[in-house]
Design a protein around this motif. Structure first.
Motif, PDB file in Angstrom:
ATOM      1  N   TRP A 196      -5.518 -28.298 -86.010  1.00  0.00           N
ATOM      2  CA  TRP A 196      -4.715 -28.562 -84.808  1.00  0.00           C
ATOM      3  C   TRP A 196      -3.520 -27.637 -84.723  1.00  0.00           C
ATOM      4  O   TRP A 196      -3.142 -27.189 -83.644  1.00  0.00           O
ATOM      5  CB  TRP A 196      -4.231 -30.020 -84.791  1.00  0.00           C
ATOM      6  N   ARG A 197      -2.892 -27.355 -85.859  1.00  0.00           N
ATOM      7  CA  ARG A 197      -1.665 -26.561 -85.882  1.00  0.00           C
ATOM      8  C   ARG A 197      -1.917 -25.054 -85.872  1.00  0.00           C
ATOM      9  O   ARG A 197      -1.043 -24.293 -85.459  1.00  0.00           O
ATOM     10  CB  ARG A 197      -0.825 -26.931 -87.098  1.00  0.00           C
ATOM     11  N   HIS A 209      -1.582 -28.223 -79.664  1.00  0.00           N
ATOM     12  CA  HIS A 209      -0.632 -28.675 -80.688  1.00  0.00           C
ATOM     13  C   HIS A 209      -0.360 -27.599 -81.740  1.00  0.00           C
ATOM     14  O   HIS A 209       0.082 -27.894 -82.832  1.00  0.00           O
ATOM     15  CB  HIS A 209      -1.160 -29.937 -81.375  1.00  0.00           C
TER      16      HIS A 209
END
Length: 142
Positions: A72-73, A80
């Protein structure tokens, strides 16, 4: 074909999976990772969980992203994503405690298109043993 895209019905144990994943990764030593970071050519990503970071310390400048948030990062297309994750050409060096989980994490990042992703041989413990910079926890600095 990514290592995790195994043929249907084939059962692979973790040791074989790790070997397959690593055969596709140009892993990096702690000193080489430090040099790449210092030259601005790599983003160090620490995926160790909080208890290990609290016990052993942090690598100055490393982006801390726990393993369950990694994709996600670091996905440059993700909503996100970390500000540093701005390109699929980003050289990411993932590290865990001893260099096992990080290899598997790199396989996942490569499936997202981060083709320069690699991991740190021996993880944080090898970094520390090599005498590279570590920000010690406050409890050990006193």
């Amino acid at each position: 074909m990514a290592v995790s895209e195994e043929r249907s019905g084939e059962h692979v144990g973790i040791d074989e999976l790790l070997e397959r994943v690593r055969s596709e990764i140009d892993r990096i030593s702690p000193t080489a990772a430090h040099a790449a970071y210092e030259a601005g050519d790599a983003l160090l990503v620490d995926t160790r969980y909080a208890a290990l970071r609290d016990r052993d310390g942090l690598i100055p400048g490393a982006l801390v992203v726990e393993r369950n948030e990694l994709e996600w990062r670091l996905d440059p297309l993700g909503s996100h994503r970390a500000p540093e994750a701005d390109s699929h050409d980003l050289r990411v060096v993932v590290l865990c405690n001893e260099g096992y989980a990080s290899s598997l994490a790199v396989d996942s990042l490569r499936r997202l298109g981060l083709h320069r992703a690699t991991d740190l041989i021996g993880g944080f413990q090898a970094w520390k043993a090599a005498g590279l910079p570590v920000l010690l926890p406050a409890a050990t600095r006193d």
